[in-house]
Write a protein that holds these residues in place. Structure first.
Motif, PDB file in Angstrom:
ATOM      1  N   PHE A  33      30.323  22.452  38.590  1.00 38.49           N
ATOM      2  CA  PHE A  33      30.081  23.477  37.740  1.00 38.49           C
ATOM      3  C   PHE A  33      31.313  24.036  37.568  1.00 38.49           C
ATOM      4  CE2 PHE A  33      30.369  24.954  42.432  1.00 38.49           C
ATOM      5  CZ  PHE A  33      31.197  25.919  42.359  1.00 38.49           C
ATOM      6  N   LYS A  34      31.283  25.074  36.631  1.00 37.91           N
ATOM      7  CA  LYS A  34      32.644  25.969  36.320  1.00 37.91           C
ATOM      8  C   LYS A  34      32.145  27.459  36.231  1.00 37.91           C
ATOM      9  CE  LYS A  34      36.512  26.102  33.654  1.00 37.91           C
ATOM     10  NZ  LYS A  34      37.458  25.460  32.592  1.00 37.91           N
ATOM     11  N   LEU A  35      32.748  28.320  37.334  1.00 37.36           N
ATOM     12  CA  LEU A  35      32.375  29.695  37.435  1.00 37.36           C
ATOM     13  C   LEU A  35      33.525  30.416  36.922  1.00 37.36           C
ATOM     14  CD1 LEU A  35      31.044  32.115  38.873  1.00 37.36           C
ATOM     15  CD2 LEU A  35      32.627  31.406  40.937  1.00 37.36           C
ATOM     16  N   LEU A  36      33.221  31.317  35.858  1.00 33.85           N
ATOM     17  CA  LEU A  36      34.191  32.062  34.971  1.00 33.85           C
ATOM     18  C   LEU A  36      33.716  33.699  35.715  1.00 33.85           C
ATOM     19  CD1 LEU A  36      33.143  30.583  31.459  1.00 33.85           C
ATOM     20  CD2 LEU A  36      34.655  29.730  32.899  1.00 33.85           C
ATOM     21  N   THR A  37      34.873  34.059  36.172  1.00 32.45           N
ATOM     22  CA  THR A  37      35.023  35.299  36.869  1.00 32.45           C
ATOM     23  C   THR A  37      36.279  36.186  36.712  1.00 32.45           C
ATOM     24  OG1 THR A  37      34.364  36.439  39.002  1.00 32.45           O
ATOM     25  CG2 THR A  37      35.358  34.268  38.868  1.00 32.45           C
ATOM     26  N   SER A  38      36.402  37.040  37.508  1.00 25.24           N
ATOM     27  CA  SER A  38      37.791  37.431  37.670  1.00 25.24           C
ATOM     28  C   SER A  38      37.839  38.353  38.840  1.00 25.24           C
ATOM     29  CB  SER A  38      37.814  38.794  36.339  1.00 25.24           C
ATOM     30  OG  SER A  38      36.742  39.720  36.669  1.00 25.24           O
ATOM     31  N   VAL A  39      39.002  38.827  39.227  1.00 22.50           N
ATOM     32  CA  VAL A  39      39.695  39.478  40.515  1.00 22.50           C
ATOM     33  C   VAL A  39      40.237  40.818  39.939  1.00 22.50           C
ATOM     34  CG1 VAL A  39      39.418  37.503  41.810  1.00 22.50           C
ATOM     35  CG2 VAL A  39      41.648  38.110  40.664  1.00 22.50           C
ATOM     36  N   LYS A  40      40.554  41.638  41.127  1.00 19.73           N
ATOM     37  CA  LYS A  40      41.225  42.783  40.714  1.00 19.73           C
ATOM     38  C   LYS A  40      42.683  42.376  40.822  1.00 19.73           C
ATOM     39  CE  LYS A  40      37.974  45.807  43.275  1.00 19.73           C
ATOM     40  NZ  LYS A  40      37.722  46.696  44.358  1.00 19.73           N
ATOM     41  N   ARG A  41      43.668  43.358  40.145  1.00 21.91           N
ATOM     42  CA  ARG A  41      44.984  43.185  39.774  1.00 21.91           C
ATOM     43  C   ARG A  41      45.901  42.796  41.146  1.00 21.91           C
ATOM     44  NH1 ARG A  41      48.181  48.113  37.338  1.00 21.91           N
ATOM     45  NH2 ARG A  41      46.802  47.481  35.666  1.00 21.91           N
ATOM     46  N   SER A  42      46.644  41.855  41.195  1.00 22.99           N
ATOM     47  CA  SER A  42      47.566  41.546  42.575  1.00 22.99           C
ATOM     48  C   SER A  42      48.580  40.576  42.208  1.00 22.99           C
ATOM     49  CB  SER A  42      46.591  41.004  43.515  1.00 22.99           C
ATOM     50  OG  SER A  42      47.304  40.746  44.652  1.00 22.99           O
ATOM     51  N   ASP A  43      49.655  40.796  42.726  1.00 23.64           N
ATOM     52  CA  ASP A  43      50.798  39.882  42.217  1.00 23.64           C
ATOM     53  C   ASP A  43      50.623  38.607  43.056  1.00 23.64           C
ATOM     54  OD1 ASP A  43      52.108  41.574  40.765  1.00 23.64           O
ATOM     55  OD2 ASP A  43      53.371  42.549  42.393  1.00 23.64           O
ATOM     56  N   SER A  44      49.666  38.546  44.194  1.00 21.63           N
ATOM     57  CA  SER A  44      49.687  37.291  44.729  1.00 21.63           C
ATOM     58  C   SER A  44      48.656  37.783  45.692  1.00 21.63           C
ATOM     59  CB  SER A  44      50.644  36.922  45.757  1.00 21.63           C
ATOM     60  OG  SER A  44      51.206  37.741  46.910  1.00 21.63           O
ATOM     61  N   PHE A  45      47.610  36.650  45.902  1.00 18.95           N
ATOM     62  CA  PHE A  45      46.516  36.636  46.914  1.00 18.95           C
ATOM     63  C   PHE A  45      46.136  35.094  47.246  1.00 18.95           C
ATOM     64  CE2 PHE A  45      45.270  36.634  42.289  1.00 18.95           C
ATOM     65  CZ  PHE A  45      44.092  35.564  42.310  1.00 18.95           C
ATOM     66  N   VAL A  46      44.897  35.220  48.186  1.00 16.84           N
ATOM     67  CA  VAL A  46      44.774  33.746  48.441  1.00 16.84           C
ATOM     68  C   VAL A  46      43.347  33.671  48.146  1.00 16.84           C
ATOM     69  CG1 VAL A  46      44.193  32.143  50.387  1.00 16.84           C
ATOM     70  CG2 VAL A  46      46.489  33.576  50.470  1.00 16.84           C
ATOM     71  N   LEU A  47      42.932  32.613  47.202  1.00 14.24           N
ATOM     72  CA  LEU A  47      41.411  32.406  46.811  1.00 14.24           C
ATOM     73  C   LEU A  47      40.943  31.330  48.033  1.00 14.24           C
ATOM     74  CD1 LEU A  47      39.177  32.996  44.873  1.00 14.24           C
ATOM     75  CD2 LEU A  47      39.829  30.710  43.669  1.00 14.24           C
ATOM     76  N   LYS A  48      39.438  31.782  48.490  1.00 14.11           N
ATOM     77  CA  LYS A  48      39.221  30.928  49.673  1.00 14.11           C
ATOM     78  C   LYS A  48      37.762  30.893  49.036  1.00 14.11           C
ATOM     79  CE  LYS A  48      41.682  31.975  53.561  1.00 14.11           C
ATOM     80  NZ  LYS A  48      41.725  32.072  55.017  1.00 14.11           N
ATOM     81  N   MET A  49      37.182  29.439  49.708  1.00 15.79           N
ATOM     82  CA  MET A  49      35.832  29.236  49.182  1.00 15.79           C
ATOM     83  C   MET A  49      35.106  28.503  50.600  1.00 15.79           C
ATOM     84  SD  MET A  49      34.104  26.448  46.513  1.00 15.79           S
ATOM     85  CE  MET A  49      34.410  27.344  44.944  1.00 15.79           C
ATOM     86  N   GLU A  50      33.901  28.731  50.867  1.00 10.65           N
ATOM     87  CA  GLU A  50      33.206  28.235  51.959  1.00 10.65           C
ATOM     88  C   GLU A  50      32.071  27.589  51.697  1.00 10.65           C
ATOM     89  OE1 GLU A  50      32.210  29.496  56.784  1.00 10.65           O
ATOM     90  OE2 GLU A  50      32.468  31.069  55.286  1.00 10.65           O
ATOM     91  N   ILE A  51      31.804  26.523  51.886  1.00  7.41           N
ATOM     92  CA  ILE A  51      30.621  25.748  51.668  1.00  7.41           C
ATOM     93  C   ILE A  51      29.887  24.944  52.772  1.00  7.41           C
ATOM     94  CG2 ILE A  51      29.709  23.722  50.243  1.00  7.41           C
ATOM     95  CD1 ILE A  51      32.460  23.791  48.677  1.00  7.41           C
ATOM     96  N   ASN A  52      28.720  25.118  52.885  1.00  4.49           N
ATOM     97  CA  ASN A  52      27.805  24.653  53.868  1.00  4.49           C
ATOM     98  C   ASN A  52      26.645  23.809  53.282  1.00  4.49           C
ATOM     99  OD1 ASN A  52      25.549  24.850  56.044  1.00  4.49           O
ATOM    100  ND2 ASN A  52      27.432  24.837  57.105  1.00  4.49           N
ATOM    101  N   VAL A  53      26.239  22.709  53.833  1.00  2.21           N
ATOM    102  CA  VAL A  53      25.183  21.791  53.443  1.00  2.21           C
ATOM    103  C   VAL A  53      24.356  21.598  54.499  1.00  2.21           C
ATOM    104  CG1 VAL A  53      24.357  19.430  52.648  1.00  2.21           C
ATOM    105  CG2 VAL A  53      26.361  20.655  51.485  1.00  2.21           C
TER     106      VAL A  53
END
Length: 350
Positions: free
Chosen positions: A232-252
């Motif tokens: 998949f390709k998720l097209l989204t956005s986040v609030k303004r920030s000079d730096s941040f950490v994007l995290k993803m948690e997955i469980n099967v």
């Protein structure tokens, strides 16, 4: 003789196609066309090799008398073992290829992916491009951001079953796809072990002390979506920030192994709470993003797993007890596209 020539030429041409498509697969983002070519000509190559072995069986029997078979078999066996279990240098080799894909800046063909567009009105455009691996199967998933100190910022996406507390007891591998559709399904078993790192980071507790949303207090539709069952390709956005950490948690679900099964953690009532979905804990990926470094693409790295029964939000870096859970995702590439205002701020800071 004509048949021998046909077989030899077929093997040579098939090998050439395999070579080219293998190189393209290593250096470029996933392409269904390239994958199809590689698979088809791989099959033709195998057929040609079998025919070649049949034509040269007598010669091969003679080769076996020179005590070469055993050392060759051992060497090939060691290579197979190291590649199958992703040992060095093969793991490093594949990681290098994934990083090349992440930094190439080439857009994937969206016709080959599930495409989800949501929450695109914020300051920084984000694309999350996930290529599934062998054990990607109806996963629960959460995507969120944190600051550089590890403080929770915002949730971008959560699978609907978790966001709305739609889990029930009595599921199995056989009835998983239809069980929740039953009108008489009873017993609300929220899977607190599904996405514990995200739920604890979010920090919202409910009446029973759990951190997982209930069907009476679901999360808003703006950040929830159906289970993503394919690339998949998720097209989204986040609030303004000079730096941040994007995290993803997955469980099967249902991916139990010798460390996480019905026989393990006998005193943990939450782990054995009746959902019928015992298995390995969630896995967590992250990508630190700096809006001033000039990069447009980042590769998310696997950094650990969650608690087996969701009792804490800690990330455990030891992955030695995980097996198929490490084969859920092939790679995740994050694209960053700031709007004009954010681009001006980044230029001013340089």
């Amino acid at each position: 003789m004509t048949l021998r020539k046909i077989i030899s030429l077929s093997i040579a041409l098939s090998f050439l196609v395999l070579l080219v498509t293998g190189i393209l697969s290593y250096f470029q983002v996933y392409s269904r066309t390239v994958a199809t070519l590689h698979t088809v000509f791989g099959g033709l190559f195998v057929i040609g090799v079998v025919a070649h072995l049949n034509n040269n069986f007598r010669s091969l029997k003679l080769y076996g008398k020179f005590n070469l078979l055993l050392p060759i078999t051992l060497v090939l066996g060691l290579l197979f073992f190291a590649a199958f279990y992703q040992l060095k240098p093969f793991k490093s080799m594949m990681d290098f290829g994934a990083k090349l894909k992440a930094s190439s800046g080439k857009e994937v063909n969206l016709s080959e992916y599930l495409v989800l567009e949501m929450g695109q009105e914020k300051d920084i455009g984000i694309t999350i491009d996930l290529l599934r691996s062998e054990h990607y199967w109806h996963p629960q998933m959460a995507v969120w951001t944190e600051d550089s100190e590890g403080n929770y910022l915002e949730t971008i996406f959560v699978s609907k079953a978790t966001a709305r507390g739609l889990f029930f007891g009595g599921r199995s591998k056989e009835n998983f796809r239809t069980f929740d559709e039953k009108k008489d399904a009873v017993g609300d078993y929220r899977r607190v072990n599904a996405l514990p790192v995200w739920s604890h980071k979010r920090g919202v507790t409910y009446a029973d002390g759990m951190y997982v949303p209930t069907n009476k207090n679901p999360l808003p539709d703006a950040i929830t979506g159906e289970t993503l069952i394919d690339n998949f390709k998720l097209l989204t956005s986040v609030k303004r920030s000079d730096s941040f950490v994007l995290k993803m948690e997955i469980n099967v679900a249902f991916d139990d192994n010798e460390y996480y099964s019905e026989y393990d953690f006998p005193d943990d009532e939450v782990y054995h709470n009746g959902t019928g979905q015992l298995g390995q804990p969630s896995i967590i990926f992250e990508a630190p993003i700096d809006m001033n470094d000039g990069k447009k693409y980042y590769l998310m790295e696997l950094v650990g797993h969650g608690h087996h029964s969701g009792q804490t939000g800690e990330i455990y870096s030891d992955l030695s007890t995980l097996t198929t859970a490490k084969q859920i995702v092939e790679r995740i590439v994050v694209g960053v596209n700031p709007n004009k205002e954010q681009q001006q701020i980044a230029s001013t800071n340089k």
